[in-house]
Design a protein around this motif. Structure first.
Motif, PDB file in Angstrom:
ATOM      1  N   PRO A 136       1.148  -1.118   0.674  1.00 28.01           N
ATOM      2  CA  PRO A 136       0.165  -0.366  -0.211  1.00 28.01           C
ATOM      3  C   PRO A 136       0.833   1.059   0.186  1.00 28.01           C
ATOM      4  CG  PRO A 136      -1.237  -1.237   1.880  1.00 28.01           C
ATOM      5  CD  PRO A 136       0.152  -2.308   1.284  1.00 28.01           C
ATOM      6  N   PHE A 137       1.867   1.511   0.602  1.00 32.31           N
ATOM      7  CA  PHE A 137       2.601   2.529   1.100  1.00 32.31           C
ATOM      8  C   PHE A 137       3.637   2.767  -0.864  1.00 32.31           C
ATOM      9  CE2 PHE A 137       2.442   0.144   5.012  1.00 32.31           C
ATOM     10  CZ  PHE A 137       1.574   1.967   5.591  1.00 32.31           C
ATOM     11  N   ILE A 138       3.630   1.994  -1.251  1.00 32.95           N
ATOM     12  CA  ILE A 138       4.944   1.459  -2.899  1.00 32.95           C
ATOM     13  C   ILE A 138       3.265   2.337  -2.832  1.00 32.95           C
ATOM     14  CG2 ILE A 138       5.958   0.502  -4.095  1.00 32.95           C
ATOM     15  CD1 ILE A 138       6.548  -1.701  -2.071  1.00 32.95           C
ATOM     16  N   LYS A 139       2.145   1.408  -3.427  1.00 34.39           N
ATOM     17  CA  LYS A 139       1.601   2.131  -4.322  1.00 34.39           C
ATOM     18  C   LYS A 139       1.194   3.730  -4.172  1.00 34.39           C
ATOM     19  CE  LYS A 139      -1.071  -1.814  -5.850  1.00 34.39           C
ATOM     20  NZ  LYS A 139      -2.494  -2.886  -5.829  1.00 34.39           N
ATOM     21  N   LEU A 140       1.106   3.793  -3.124  1.00 31.62           N
ATOM     22  CA  LEU A 140       0.959   6.086  -2.906  1.00 31.62           C
ATOM     23  C   LEU A 140       1.830   6.061  -2.978  1.00 31.62           C
ATOM     24  CD1 LEU A 140      -0.681   8.015  -1.294  1.00 31.62           C
ATOM     25  CD2 LEU A 140       0.392   7.529   1.575  1.00 31.62           C
ATOM     26  N   LEU A 141       3.428   5.425  -3.340  1.00 35.37           N
ATOM     27  CA  LEU A 141       4.627   6.703  -3.511  1.00 35.37           C
ATOM     28  C   LEU A 141       4.632   6.369  -4.819  1.00 35.37           C
ATOM     29  CD1 LEU A 141       7.153   7.861  -3.077  1.00 35.37           C
ATOM     30  CD2 LEU A 141       8.065   5.957  -2.871  1.00 35.37           C
ATOM     31  N   LEU A 142       4.147   5.709  -5.415  1.00 34.93           N
ATOM     32  CA  LEU A 142       3.967   5.812  -6.966  1.00 34.93           C
ATOM     33  C   LEU A 142       3.308   7.192  -7.213  1.00 34.93           C
ATOM     34  CD1 LEU A 142       3.533   1.919  -7.721  1.00 34.93           C
ATOM     35  CD2 LEU A 142       6.229   3.465  -8.412  1.00 34.93           C
ATOM     36  N   ILE A 143       1.805   6.957  -6.558  1.00 37.12           N
ATOM     37  CA  ILE A 143       0.988   8.118  -7.523  1.00 37.12           C
ATOM     38  C   ILE A 143       1.507   8.986  -7.218  1.00 37.12           C
ATOM     39  CG2 ILE A 143      -1.318   8.638  -6.565  1.00 37.12           C
ATOM     40  CD1 ILE A 143      -2.343   5.549  -6.017  1.00 37.12           C
ATOM     41  N   ILE A 144       1.947   9.380  -5.521  1.00 35.36           N
ATOM     42  CA  ILE A 144       2.615  11.041  -5.284  1.00 35.36           C
ATOM     43  C   ILE A 144       3.700  11.308  -6.582  1.00 35.36           C
ATOM     44  CG2 ILE A 144       4.102  12.423  -3.861  1.00 35.36           C
ATOM     45  CD1 ILE A 144       2.487  10.698  -2.611  1.00 35.36           C
ATOM     46  N   LEU A 145       4.372  10.068  -7.083  1.00 32.57           N
ATOM     47  CA  LEU A 145       5.369   9.810  -7.672  1.00 32.57           C
ATOM     48  C   LEU A 145       5.099  11.221  -9.146  1.00 32.57           C
ATOM     49  CD1 LEU A 145       8.298   7.623  -6.666  1.00 32.57           C
ATOM     50  CD2 LEU A 145       8.385  10.543  -7.308  1.00 32.57           C
ATOM     51  N   THR A 146       4.395  10.302  -9.557  1.00 27.88           N
ATOM     52  CA  THR A 146       3.188   9.836 -11.206  1.00 27.88           C
ATOM     53  C   THR A 146       2.903  11.492 -11.281  1.00 27.88           C
ATOM     54  OG1 THR A 146       2.241   7.648 -10.705  1.00 27.88           O
ATOM     55  CG2 THR A 146       1.381   9.692 -12.398  1.00 27.88           C
ATOM     56  N   VAL A 147       2.077  12.348  -9.806  1.00 27.21           N
ATOM     57  CA  VAL A 147       1.304  13.318  -9.860  1.00 27.21           C
ATOM     58  C   VAL A 147       2.285  14.402 -10.283  1.00 27.21           C
ATOM     59  CG1 VAL A 147      -0.260  15.018  -8.119  1.00 27.21           C
ATOM     60  CG2 VAL A 147      -0.920  12.565  -8.850  1.00 27.21           C
ATOM     61  N   CYS A 148       3.699  14.186  -8.931  1.00 22.88           N
ATOM     62  CA  CYS A 148       4.618  15.178  -9.280  1.00 22.88           C
ATOM     63  C   CYS A 148       5.368  15.642 -10.830  1.00 22.88           C
ATOM     64  CB  CYS A 148       4.965  15.052  -8.026  1.00 22.88           C
ATOM     65  SG  CYS A 148       4.852  15.437  -6.925  1.00 22.88           S
ATOM     66  N   LEU A 149       5.640  14.560 -10.778  1.00 22.53           N
ATOM     67  CA  LEU A 149       6.015  13.922 -12.407  1.00 22.53           C
ATOM     68  C   LEU A 149       5.768  13.964 -13.853  1.00 22.53           C
ATOM     69  CD1 LEU A 149       9.185  11.426 -11.202  1.00 22.53           C
ATOM     70  CD2 LEU A 149       9.134  14.248 -11.062  1.00 22.53           C
ATOM     71  N   GLY A 150       4.390  13.987 -13.642  1.00 19.69           N
ATOM     72  CA  GLY A 150       3.559  13.994 -14.616  1.00 19.69           C
ATOM     73  C   GLY A 150       3.413  12.650 -15.418  1.00 19.69           C
ATOM     74  N   TYR A 151       3.686  11.292 -15.276  1.00 19.34           N
ATOM     75  CA  TYR A 151       3.983  10.699 -15.651  1.00 19.34           C
ATOM     76  C   TYR A 151       2.526   9.686 -16.015  1.00 19.34           C
ATOM     77  CZ  TYR A 151       8.576  10.695 -16.133  1.00 19.34           C
ATOM     78  OH  TYR A 151      10.051  11.280 -15.781  1.00 19.34           O
ATOM     79  N   GLU A 152       1.938   9.066 -16.389  1.00 32.25           N
ATOM     80  CA  GLU A 152       0.503   7.960 -17.020  1.00 32.25           C
ATOM     81  C   GLU A 152       0.732   7.103 -15.596  1.00 32.25           C
ATOM     82  OE1 GLU A 152      -1.758   5.430 -19.154  1.00 32.25           O
ATOM     83  OE2 GLU A 152       0.096   5.728 -20.256  1.00 32.25           O
ATOM     84  N   ILE A 153      -0.093   6.708 -14.573  1.00 27.07           N
ATOM     85  CA  ILE A 153      -0.368   5.958 -13.478  1.00 27.07           C
ATOM     86  C   ILE A 153      -0.689   4.451 -14.620  1.00 27.07           C
ATOM     87  CG2 ILE A 153      -1.082   5.165 -12.041  1.00 27.07           C
ATOM     88  CD1 ILE A 153      -2.691   8.436 -11.377  1.00 27.07           C
ATOM     89  N   THR A 154       0.363   4.116 -13.911  1.00 28.38           N
ATOM     90  CA  THR A 154       0.196   2.332 -14.151  1.00 28.38           C
ATOM     91  C   THR A 154       0.214   1.299 -13.034  1.00 28.38           C
ATOM     92  OG1 THR A 154       0.923   0.568 -15.365  1.00 28.38           O
ATOM     93  CG2 THR A 154       2.970   2.037 -14.229  1.00 28.38           C
ATOM     94  N   TYR A 155      -0.585   0.329 -12.919  1.00 30.67           N
ATOM     95  CA  TYR A 155      -0.876  -0.033 -11.933  1.00 30.67           C
ATOM     96  C   TYR A 155       0.042  -1.689 -12.661  1.00 30.67           C
ATOM     97  CZ  TYR A 155      -4.474   2.423  -9.573  1.00 30.67           C
ATOM     98  OH  TYR A 155      -4.296   3.149  -8.648  1.00 30.67           O
ATOM     99  N   ALA A 156       1.117  -1.845 -13.590  1.00 28.41           N
ATOM    100  CA  ALA A 156       1.689  -3.480 -13.610  1.00 28.41           C
ATOM    101  C   ALA A 156       2.710  -3.460 -12.798  1.00 28.41           C
ATOM    102  CB  ALA A 156       2.517  -2.811 -14.782  1.00 28.41           C
ATOM    103  N   VAL A 157       2.917  -4.575 -12.637  1.00 23.91           N
ATOM    104  CA  VAL A 157       3.961  -4.334 -11.609  1.00 23.91           C
ATOM    105  C   VAL A 157       5.295  -5.959 -12.651  1.00 23.91           C
ATOM    106  CG1 VAL A 157       2.403  -4.231  -9.670  1.00 23.91           C
ATOM    107  CG2 VAL A 157       3.006  -6.994 -10.403  1.00 23.91           C
ATOM    108  N   ASN A 158       6.086  -6.208 -11.809  1.00 26.80           N
ATOM    109  CA  ASN A 158       7.542  -6.592 -12.413  1.00 26.80           C
ATOM    110  C   ASN A 158       7.290  -7.440 -11.665  1.00 26.80           C
ATOM    111  OD1 ASN A 158      10.074  -8.139 -13.375  1.00 26.80           O
ATOM    112  ND2 ASN A 158      10.356  -5.975 -14.351  1.00 26.80           N
TER     113      ASN A 158
END
Length: 483
Positions: free
Chosen positions: A7-29
């Motif tokens: 949950p924290f990793i997903k929240l961090l990804l969303i914050i980075l996405t909003v700040c940096l302007g990247y498209e949100i993705t839920y894909a995991v590797n």
């Protein structure tokens, strides 16, 4: 531990996405969860962790070979909507354990395809599980590819499944199933196995299903409606030294019913095997209504003991197909009702036969009722013996129409009718080339054939004549003997 921090990793990804302007993705590797993909390390735990961390998302497998030793079981009601992708088929899964590499389980165990029957849970978390662009390889004699159980709108595409037991295994109940653009190849069991399953709306398209020892597509003890098999290459699905099999099998002898289907635009061929068939429908002798309402059209069907074998079936049209090399029969039909066999070519292309079999191919209809055979070309065919055999043999049947068929170079008889009433043989051309010299008679009739009319046929005289009528109740009218 990784799961706790997701949950924290997903929240961090969303914050980075909003700040940096990247498209949100839920894909995991999967490699981010510890999978090695080296073909040696057991990646079962890491893949399970990645799937758990991809709630409502996509799990990606980068290039590599991912060895697993237990089934990756995905309970969709807990997991949520999910897809598994190999990023262009550069990744493969090596199944070293027993059972399927992946098992998708839904809760759509009572609903139908009717929208009102679909639970909100299914729409929210279970609809359309997707797996694509992956290779699955068996490394255990009891390894399978993929199992689907109680799923809704599962979609399998661009897969290669090989060296397993059963490639794609459907159990319990599934709805609106799509299998498209897949290769199911060289498996010890069945390619696509419908195993005591209830399915409505099932499409298999544009796929290769080949070299599966116990059958290509097999339906056993199942309830199926709206089943389309279109545009596939389905071939060599047998073991010449093993038990009898079929490229396409529908078996209701132990229960179930399979109706409303299409087999269209496929190439269906095999290595000849004892008791083998390209297409085999097996219904109940006590109730032939369990298999029916099928169209078999526009296929090439060849190179097996029986090209099409129907037992206890009704309401089937066989139209516009090409046949060759049905080493016992092109069509063997026992207890068939309401059948149309129209516009097919049963050929004997010399390039396919280095030596001519002594008895080969043809159509045998036993206990048929309300059957139309019309506008077919049958060349160089006829199984049986000189006393009892031919290109078209009809026994113990009623209301059979044979019309406008061209029967060339038949073995034994062109048409033989025995103990069949209220039938018609009209406007057929039965001829033989001088070099063939295998036809005994053009038309032979025997036994009780009340109400049968033989009219307006053109027949080359065989060794024993043109028409032999030893039947009761037959009218012969305006037939022509041709040189």
């Amino acid at each position: 531990m990784i799961r706790l921090f997701m949950p924290f990793i997903k929240l961090l990804l969303i914050i980075l996405t909003v700040c940096l302007g990247y498209e949100i993705t839920y894909a995991v590797n999967v490699k981010d969860f510890g999978a090695k993909g080296d073909g040696i390390t057991d990646d079962t735990y890491a893949i399970n962790a990645a799937i758990s961390g991809a709630s409502d998302g996509l799990v990606e497998f980068p290039r590599g070979s991912y060895r697993i030793t237990k089934t990756i079981e995905i309970d969709l009601s807990l997991q949520g909507t999910i897809g598994l992708s190999g990023r262009g088929a550069s990744a493969n899964i090596i199944m070293g354990g027993e059972g399927p590499a992946f098992r998708f389980i839904g809760s759509h165990d009572k609903g139908s395809a009717l929208p009102a029957s679909v639970k909100q849970l299914t729409w929210d978390k279970e609809r359309m599980p997707l797996i694509d662009a992956l290779e699955i390889i068996g490394d255990n004699v009891d390894a399978d590819g993929i199992e689907l159980k109680n799923t809704f709108m599962p979609t399998l595409r661009a897969l290669l499944i090989r060296n397993v037991r059963n490639g794609i295994h459907l159990t319990s109940r599934n709805r609106n199933v799509l299998i498209d653009g897949c290769h199911v190849y060289n498996n010890s069991g069945i390619g696509i196995f419908l195993d005591q399953v209830n399915i409505h709306q099932f499409i298999i398209s544009d796929s290769h299903i080949s070299y599966c020892k116990k059958g290509g597509i097999s339906v056993i003890k199942s309830e199926i409606r709206n089943f389309q098999i279109t545009g596939n290459d389905i071939e060599y699905n047998c073991d010449p030294q093993g038990p009898a099999s079929a490229d396409i099998l529908v078996d209701c002898t132990q229960g179930g019913s399979v109706r409303e289907g299409t087999i269209s635009g496929n190439t269906i061929q095999a290595i000849p095997s004892s008791g083998g068939a390209n297409i085999r429908f097996l219904g109940l002798n006590s109730n032939p209504d369990k298999i029916g309402l099928w169209s078999i059209t526009g296929n090439h069907i060849s190179n097996q003991e029986l090209n099409i074998h129907l037992e206890n079936a009704r309401g089937i049209s066989i139209i516009g197909n090409t046949f060759i090399r049905g080493y016992k029969h092109h069509l063997l039909i026992n207890n068939g009702r309401n059948l149309v066999i129209n516009g097919n070519v049963f050929d004997h292309n010399e390039d396919y036969f280095p030596s001519q079999p002594s008895a080969y191919g043809g159509i045998l209809l036993n206990q048929g009722e309300n059957v139309i055979l019309s506008d077919n070309i049958i060349d160089g065919s006829g199984n049986g013996t000189a006393d009892e055999g031919g290109a078209i043999v009809v026994k113990d049947s009623r209301e059979i129409s044979i019309s406008a068929c061209h029967i060339k170079n038949p073995n034994f008889n062109g048409i033989q009718i025995e103990r069949s009433t209220n039938s018609r043989i009209m406007n057929c051309i039965i001829s033989e080339s001088a070099k063939n010299n295998g036809m005994q008679r053009g038309i032979t009739l025997r036994g009780e054939c009340t109400g049968t009319l033989v009219k307006d046929n053109s027949i080359t005289r065989g060794k024993l004549g043109g028409i032999s009528n030893n039947a009761r109740g037959v009218v012969l009218k305006e037939n022509i003997s041709i040189e």
